[in-house]
Write a protein that holds these residues in place. Structure first.
Motif, PDB file in Angstrom:
ATOM      1  N   THR A 325     -15.828 -10.949  -1.198  1.00 53.54           N
ATOM      2  CA  THR A 325     -15.345  -9.829  -0.402  1.00 53.54           C
ATOM      3  C   THR A 325     -13.940 -10.122   0.129  1.00 53.54           C
ATOM      4  N   VAL A 326     -13.032  -9.155  -0.074  1.00 54.84           N
ATOM      5  CA  VAL A 326     -11.660  -9.329   0.402  1.00 54.84           C
ATOM      6  C   VAL A 326     -11.330  -8.373   1.547  1.00 54.84           C
ATOM      7  N   GLN A 327     -12.066  -7.279   1.698  1.00 56.33           N
ATOM      8  CA  GLN A 327     -11.851  -6.321   2.763  1.00 56.33           C
ATOM      9  C   GLN A 327     -13.200  -5.977   3.388  1.00 56.33           C
ATOM     10  N   LYS A 328     -13.185  -5.459   4.607  1.00 58.07           N
ATOM     11  CA  LYS A 328     -14.418  -5.121   5.303  1.00 58.07           C
ATOM     12  C   LYS A 328     -14.501  -3.619   5.534  1.00 58.07           C
ATOM     13  N   GLY A 329     -15.554  -3.003   5.017  1.00 59.14           N
ATOM     14  CA  GLY A 329     -15.824  -1.604   5.322  1.00 59.14           C
ATOM     15  C   GLY A 329     -14.968  -0.600   4.575  1.00 59.14           C
ATOM     16  N   ARG A 330     -14.250  -1.018   3.551  1.00 64.36           N
ATOM     17  CA  ARG A 330     -13.404  -0.074   2.817  1.00 64.36           C
ATOM     18  C   ARG A 330     -14.195   0.503   1.650  1.00 64.36           C
ATOM     19  N   LEU A 331     -14.123   1.829   1.501  1.00 56.78           N
ATOM     20  CA  LEU A 331     -14.848   2.542   0.449  1.00 56.78           C
ATOM     21  C   LEU A 331     -13.849   3.294  -0.414  1.00 56.78           C
ATOM     22  N   GLU A 332     -14.050   3.201  -1.724  1.00 56.34           N
ATOM     23  CA  GLU A 332     -13.133   3.898  -2.637  1.00 56.34           C
ATOM     24  C   GLU A 332     -13.911   4.432  -3.842  1.00 56.34           C
ATOM     25  N   PHE A 333     -13.620   5.674  -4.209  1.00 56.11           N
ATOM     26  CA  PHE A 333     -14.109   6.275  -5.448  1.00 56.11           C
ATOM     27  C   PHE A 333     -12.921   6.398  -6.396  1.00 56.11           C
ATOM     28  N   ARG A 334     -13.066   5.827  -7.598  1.00 59.94           N
ATOM     29  CA  ARG A 334     -11.991   5.882  -8.581  1.00 59.94           C
ATOM     30  C   ARG A 334     -12.425   6.698  -9.800  1.00 59.94           C
TER      31      ARG A 334
END
Length: 575
Positions: A325-334
């Motif tokens: 894990t590199v970020q906390k709580g980030r959500l992305e749809f690609r």
């Protein structure tokens, strides 16, 4: 079925002891007719009373050994089969827990329940019978044939004629019954489905006055099962009289030809009596096999259905190596596209957006626009057909499901509670939660007031499905369950629909304070619920029709303006 029986390895000691006890029991039963022949020929015929007492005592001892072995074998076979069914049931249940919604849709809930209960019970019963009767039958048959031939080889020719006739009868009946047993299990599935729908939907059924039509639907499913069961039982009912008829004619033939041989001085009376008993043992062993044949076809169908569940590979599996894990709580749809199994058109097409900690992202749109489908991809209830969903900068397909879901606080569209207490239902979100954390989550979810109004407060019982609570109360407890988890990402799938506007406003204000360091994804039908969101995503027919704040979308999105105008007055829109 043999594939499932590999699970008997932990019980191999018990199985060996059962077979050993059955073997000793078979030997004792095979030895008794010879002892009886000795009493008749050397005791009664010669009026030798001491010999009768001596051999009679031996017979009593042999019979006692047989009884003890039978009791021990029955106990051990029951213990082995019950342990096996317990392990198999646990294995099926554990495997089904790893299924995605795709596999649940494929099997159906009613069918999975039937396979875990009724089908495994059928296998358990056959295993008990096999350990006792299937092991006993060949021993008795082979031993009986050897002993019968030793008494009189020529008279054994009667058995050469009878045994193939009985075997053919068993084979024909087994082949006729197998398709019907398959049909029966499917009809049990159908009956369970109708019953489950009737019980869970009883309020709707009564509200629309459909009791009679539901009763007819249940009677049809029940009658269909009854008709198939009657057809099977007619076939099986024919088997026993036919076998007894063959058995009795065999006895007559043996006595007839045996009496001729006795008259010719080629056989003694005691040997004839022993031969008759050995013949009965041989034929009864075939009847034992026939009883197994009554149960094996149905159990083999059940085993096939259980194997279908165990062989089903979940559509979603965990990666071999852990994610970083590199970020906390980030959500992305690609560029995500998703289609349901067998659907003609995608439910979602080319969905792309980002949501970060401290932000509230709202999703709004008409019925069937794909809002709930979109959020169901985040916990991997379904797998995206194309594109990628990223959590903390990592494709969720590269994360273990347990790790992914530990980051999420999910509140489903339909509030589901479990039997237990109010506190236990809130603690379901986080098993280690303290009493104070539970109360804090309930306060934030605006549930504390009604909980304190219950007779036992947080220890008040919850009925099955939360039927003793209102829709709004259930939704607030579901929200509290997600809040006590303190996840990185909150997903609210239309979770405020049963709340009044005043409670809705208070809840959103409390949530804003509680979730300020988390990512919040909120699916809603009400414009008033999403107006204050940092980002509003407007969905239409599975596509994004607009993204922005309320003010931005009022200027740029026709779809959003239509939704707003259908819900708010001109004064509210202007305000």
């Amino acid at each position: 079925m043999l594939k499932l029986f590999r699970m008997l390895k932990p019980y191999r000691v018990g199985v060996v002891f059962v077979l050993l006890m059955v073997f000793v029991q078979a030997l004792s039963e095979l030895f008794l007719p010879t002892l009886m022949a000795d009493i008749v020929d050397n005791g009664i015929a010669k009026n030798n009373i001491p010999h009768i007492w001596q051999i009679g005592g031996i017979m009593l001892g042999v019979a006692l050994i047989g009884v003890i072995c039978s009791i021990v074998a029955s106990y051990l076979s029951a213990k082995v089969s019950m342990g096996f069914s317990r392990d198999l049931r646990s294995r099926v249940f554990s495997h089904a827990q790893r299924f995605t919604l795709k596999e649940f849709d494929q099997f159906g809930t009613a069918s999975l329940i039937t396979r875990t209960t009724n089908d495994i019970t059928q296998i358990q019963q056959v295993l008990t019978m096999m350990l006792r009767m299937m092991a006993m039958a060949p021993m008795m048959m082979i031993g009986g044939i050897i002993m019968a031939v030793s008494k009189d080889a020529q008279l054994s020719l009667v058995l050469v004629v009878v045994i193939p006739v009985l075997a053919l009868l068993i084979l024909l009946i087994g082949r006729s019954a197998l398709p019907l047993f398959k049909a029966m299990q499917k009809k049990i599935d159908r009956l369970n489905l109708v019953l489950r729908e009737n019980l869970t939907g009883i309020r709707v059924i009564r509200a629309f006055g459909r009791e009679n039509s539901e009763r007819e639907r249940f009677d049809q499913a029940s009658g269909d099962l009854r008709d198939t069961a009657i057809r099977v039982n007619k076939i099986m009912a024919f088997m026993m009289p036919a076998m007894m008829l063959i058995l009795n004619f065999s006895t007559i033939a043996i006595i007839w030809f045996g009496s001729i041989r006795i008259e010719a001085g080629e056989m003694q009376l005691g040997n004839l009596m022993a031969f008759v008993q050995y013949a009965m043992q041989i034929l009864f062993s075939l009847i034992m096999v026939s009883i197994i044949f009554v149960m094996v076809p149905r159990a083999s169908v059940s085993a096939g259905r259980v194997n279908e569940v165990l062989d089903a590979v979940p559509d979603i599996t965990d990666p071999l190596s852990p994610s970083l894990t590199v970020q906390k709580g980030r959500l992305e749809f690609r560029d995500v596209t998703f289609s349901y199994e067998g659907a003609e058109a995608p439910a979602l097409s080319n969905i792309s957006f980002e949501a970060g900690p401290g932000e509230v992202t709202a999703i709004i749109g008409g019925t069937g626009s794909g809002k709930s489908t979109l959020v169901s991809l985040i916990p991997r209830f379904y797998e995206a057909s194309e594109g990628a969903v990223l959590v903390d900068g990592i494709d969720i397909r590269e994360m273990a499901q347990e790790e992914l879901r530990s980051k999420l606080g999910y509140v489903p569209q339909k509030a589901l509670l479990f039997t237990g207490t109010v506190a236990e239902n809130i603690r379901y979100g986080y098993a280690e939660a303290t009493d104070e954390e539970i109360r804090e989550a309930a306060r934030t979810a605006q549930a504390e007031e009604f909980i304190n109004g219950l007779e036992e407060g947080y220890d008040s019982p919850i009925s099955q499905g939360g039927s003793n609570l209102s829709g709004g109360q259930k939704q607030r407890l579901s929200i509290a369950r997600a809040l006590v988890r303190r996840p990185e990402i909150y997903i609210f799938d239309d979770s405020f629909s049963a709340l009044d506007f005043k409670t809705d406003a208070r809840l959103r204000a409390a949530l804003k304070r509680e979730t300020q360091d988390a990512t919040v994804l909120m699916v809603a039908q009400r414009v008033s619920t999403v107006m204050d969101a940092d980002r509003i995503i407007v969905m239409e027919e599975g596509r994004i029709a607009g993204v922005g704040t309320h003010a931005e979308l009022m200027e740029t999105s026709d779809v959003y303006r239509e939704i707003v105008s259908s819900q708010l007055s001109a004064e509210e829109v202007a305000g």
